[in-house]
Motif scaffolding. Structure first.
Motif, mmCIF file in Angstrom:
data_model
loop_
_atom_site.group_PDB
_atom_site.id
_atom_site.type_symbol
_atom_site.label_atom_id
_atom_site.label_comp_id
_atom_site.label_asym_id
_atom_site.label_seq_id
_atom_site.Cartn_x
_atom_site.Cartn_y
_atom_site.Cartn_z
ATOM 1 N N SER A 56 9.693 22.491 -53.483
ATOM 2 C CA SER A 56 9.331 23.080 -52.287
ATOM 3 C C SER A 56 9.913 22.683 -50.897
ATOM 4 O O SER A 56 10.451 23.391 -50.271
ATOM 5 N N ILE A 57 10.126 21.344 -50.888
ATOM 6 C CA ILE A 57 10.561 20.557 -49.526
ATOM 7 C C ILE A 57 11.866 21.012 -49.443
ATOM 8 O O ILE A 57 12.650 21.146 -48.691
ATOM 9 N N MET A 58 12.674 20.971 -50.820
ATOM 10 C CA MET A 58 14.031 21.312 -50.760
ATOM 11 C C MET A 58 14.471 22.794 -50.828
ATOM 12 O O MET A 58 15.661 23.116 -50.774
ATOM 13 N N GLY A 59 13.416 23.625 -50.606
ATOM 14 C CA GLY A 59 13.685 25.098 -50.559
ATOM 15 C C GLY A 59 13.977 25.739 -51.863
ATOM 16 O O GLY A 59 14.360 26.805 -51.900
ATOM 17 N N LEU A 60 13.567 25.063 -52.990
ATOM 18 C CA LEU A 60 13.747 25.808 -54.428
ATOM 19 C C LEU A 60 12.904 26.493 -54.921
ATOM 20 O O LEU A 60 13.018 27.182 -56.092
ATOM 21 N N ILE A 61 11.606 26.543 -54.121
ATOM 22 C CA ILE A 61 10.444 27.445 -54.646
ATOM 23 C C ILE A 61 10.535 28.775 -53.523
ATOM 24 O O ILE A 61 10.189 28.111 -52.248
ATOM 25 N N ASP A 62 10.534 29.876 -54.201
ATOM 26 C CA ASP A 62 10.638 31.058 -53.303
ATOM 27 C C ASP A 62 9.453 31.144 -52.527
ATOM 28 O O ASP A 62 9.119 31.646 -51.528
ATOM 29 N N ARG A 64 6.361 30.142 -51.040
ATOM 30 C CA ARG A 64 5.388 28.983 -50.546
ATOM 31 C C ARG A 64 4.936 29.326 -49.041
ATOM 32 O O ARG A 64 5.591 30.219 -48.457
ATOM 33 N N SER A 65 4.043 28.482 -48.743
ATOM 34 C CA SER A 65 3.286 28.634 -47.341
ATOM 35 C C SER A 65 3.047 27.178 -47.008
ATOM 36 O O SER A 65 2.956 26.240 -47.550
ATOM 37 N N GLY A 66 2.644 27.091 -45.678
ATOM 38 C CA GLY A 66 2.556 25.981 -44.827
ATOM 39 C C GLY A 66 3.491 25.587 -44.084
ATOM 40 O O GLY A 66 4.100 26.322 -43.353
ATOM 41 N N SER A 67 3.539 24.142 -44.010
ATOM 42 C CA SER A 67 4.567 23.424 -42.769
ATOM 43 C C SER A 67 5.341 22.592 -43.388
ATOM 44 O O SER A 67 4.761 21.512 -44.250
ATOM 45 N N ILE A 68 6.651 22.606 -43.479
ATOM 46 C CA ILE A 68 7.394 21.277 -43.663
ATOM 47 C C ILE A 68 8.656 21.048 -42.738
ATOM 48 O O ILE A 68 9.539 21.978 -42.236
ATOM 49 N N THR A 69 8.277 20.018 -41.869
ATOM 50 C CA THR A 69 9.224 19.634 -40.888
ATOM 51 C C THR A 69 10.035 18.650 -41.216
ATOM 52 O O THR A 69 9.754 17.563 -41.768
ATOM 53 N N ILE A 70 11.659 18.684 -40.970
ATOM 54 C CA ILE A 70 12.593 17.405 -41.057
ATOM 55 C C ILE A 70 12.765 17.134 -40.070
ATOM 56 O O ILE A 70 13.735 17.840 -39.283
ATOM 57 N N ASN A 71 12.703 15.927 -39.588
ATOM 58 C CA ASN A 71 13.142 15.544 -38.314
ATOM 59 C C ASN A 71 12.875 16.404 -37.142
ATOM 60 O O ASN A 71 13.393 16.903 -35.944
ATOM 61 N N GLY A 72 11.307 17.121 -37.176
ATOM 62 C CA GLY A 72 10.953 17.874 -36.274
ATOM 63 C C GLY A 72 11.224 19.188 -36.288
ATOM 64 O O GLY A 72 10.772 20.124 -35.776
ATOM 65 N N PHE A 78 13.558 27.946 -44.806
ATOM 66 C CA PHE A 78 14.821 27.548 -45.048
ATOM 67 C C PHE A 78 15.213 28.054 -46.529
ATOM 68 O O PHE A 78 14.392 27.478 -47.598
ATOM 69 N N GLN A 79 16.460 28.214 -46.916
ATOM 70 C CA GLN A 79 17.063 28.228 -48.189
ATOM 71 C C GLN A 79 17.440 26.841 -48.529
ATOM 72 O O GLN A 79 17.701 26.184 -47.372
ATOM 73 N N SER A 80 17.727 26.531 -49.655
ATOM 74 C CA SER A 80 18.195 25.107 -50.088
ATOM 75 C C SER A 80 19.461 24.625 -49.397
ATOM 76 O O SER A 80 19.379 23.400 -48.884
ATOM 77 N N ASP A 81 20.128 25.381 -49.207
ATOM 78 C CA ASP A 81 21.548 24.944 -48.564
ATOM 79 C C ASP A 81 21.439 24.717 -46.998
ATOM 80 O O ASP A 81 21.654 23.715 -46.706
ATOM 81 N N LYS A 82 20.526 25.475 -46.537
ATOM 82 C CA LYS A 82 20.175 25.203 -45.181
ATOM 83 C C LYS A 82 19.092 23.628 -44.846
ATOM 84 O O LYS A 82 19.206 23.060 -43.763
ATOM 85 N N VAL A 83 18.178 23.696 -46.017
ATOM 86 C CA VAL A 83 17.589 22.209 -45.983
ATOM 87 C C VAL A 83 18.283 21.098 -46.237
ATOM 88 O O VAL A 83 18.363 20.261 -45.346
ATOM 89 N N ALA A 84 19.442 21.332 -47.214
ATOM 90 C CA ALA A 84 20.394 20.064 -47.277
ATOM 91 C C ALA A 84 21.095 19.670 -46.143
ATOM 92 O O ALA A 84 21.395 18.708 -45.563
ATOM 93 N N ARG A 85 21.333 20.786 -45.167
ATOM 94 C CA ARG A 85 22.055 20.493 -43.985
ATOM 95 C C ARG A 85 21.385 19.697 -42.700
ATOM 96 O O ARG A 85 21.570 19.507 -41.859
ATOM 97 N N CYS A 86 19.973 19.850 -43.154
ATOM 98 C CA CYS A 86 19.017 19.073 -42.304
ATOM 99 C C CYS A 86 19.163 17.605 -42.589
ATOM 100 O O CYS A 86 18.367 16.759 -41.969
ATOM 101 N N GLY A 87 19.941 17.145 -43.931
ATOM 102 C CA GLY A 87 20.112 15.540 -43.957
ATOM 103 C C GLY A 87 19.300 15.315 -45.034
ATOM 104 O O GLY A 87 18.841 14.164 -45.299
ATOM 105 N N VAL A 88 19.120 16.466 -45.878
ATOM 106 C CA VAL A 88 18.126 15.948 -47.335
ATOM 107 C C VAL A 88 19.088 15.996 -48.640
ATOM 108 O O VAL A 88 19.784 17.012 -48.695
ATOM 109 N N GLY A 89 18.988 15.116 -49.338
ATOM 110 C CA GLY A 89 19.686 14.946 -50.592
ATOM 111 C C GLY A 89 18.741 14.845 -51.789
ATOM 112 O O GLY A 89 17.751 14.288 -51.690
#
Length: 240
Positions: A56-62, A64-72, A78-89
């Motif tokens: 879910s954090i990685m954007g691989l679950i279509d 989902r609801s709530g809040s996930i913030t990465i570096n604010g 976000f889709q998974s590719d956009k999550v990755a570009r926030c600095g997530v591996g």
């Protein structure tokens, strides 16, 4: 119950996270925080929702609801590719090694998403086995070598938040010890790690903080300093 560490800047914040597979409601309001430079482990039985939390954090679950913030940055939509570009591996449980490619070709495959990723020389210093096997096809790598490759692959990208799913599963004790040394080294280099683990003996000496999940919910969270006092609870829920 909640003990979110206040040391360091908040890198990942998950609030009231719900996730669904079709009509199946898997996560029920998950809350967790990971601060910069921390190693945090999610413990729980199979089916508790731990891997779904990472996906879910990685954007691989279509759904989902709530809040996930990465570096604010709010990333719940976000889709998974956009999550990755926030600095997530993300290192999935199944590793995803391409059998027809060599070790080094697998290593070079992911794109760089941010500055500061390790170059090949640095990676081979951390993982000398991969240097020796750089020309070997994925099918010829041992399970431990494949796991090292799966982790090394994301270190090139510039990701600073690493999501690691059951990296010790099914591996020989000597390989598990190597992975533990690697986690400590990554912390020293400033990486932030969120791990899902069922191997308590592997996770216990590595993590700064722990979350325990059951039935898609966080039922307990505690620091490494509180580990001894939580052993009875962990025995009840995890059988450790």
């Amino acid at each position: 119950m909640a003990i979110d560490s206040q040391t360091g800047a908040e890198m990942l914040c998950v609030r009231n996270l719900h996730a669904f597979y079709g009509e199946s409601h898997v996560l029920h309001g998950v809350d967790l925080v990971v601060n910069q430079g921390e190693v945090v482990t999610i413990l729980g039985r199979n089916g508790a929702g731990r891997s779904t939390t990472l996906k879910s954090i990685m954007g691989l679950i279509d759904h989902r609801s709530g809040s996930i913030t990465i570096n604010g940055i709010e990333t719940i939509a976000f889709q998974s590719d956009k999550v990755a570009r926030c600095g997530v591996g993300y290192c999935p449980e199944e590793r995803g090694i391409f059998a027809s490619l060599s070790c080094e070709e697998n290593l070079l495959l992911p794109p760089k998403i941010a500055a500061g990723g390790m170059d090949l020389a640095e990676i081979y210093k951390v993982f000398p086995n991969l240097s020796e096997r750089r020309s070997s096809r994925g099918t010829l790598l041992s399970g431990g070598e494949q796991q090292m490759l799966a982790i090394a692959r994301i270190l090139r990208t510039g990701a600073k938040l690493l999501l690691l799913d059951e990296i010790s599963e099914g591996l020989a004790p000597v390989i598990v010890q190597s992975l533990a040394r690697m986690i400590r080294l990554l912390r020293e280099k400033g990486f932030t790690v969120l791990m899902v683990e069922q191997n308590f003996r592997f996770a216990a000496p590595l993590a700064d903080r722990f979350y325990v999940m059951e039935g898609g919910r966080v039922i307990e969270t505690f620091t490494s300093a509180q580990l001894t006092s939580k052993m009875e609870m962990l025995h009840e829920f995890l059988g450790v």
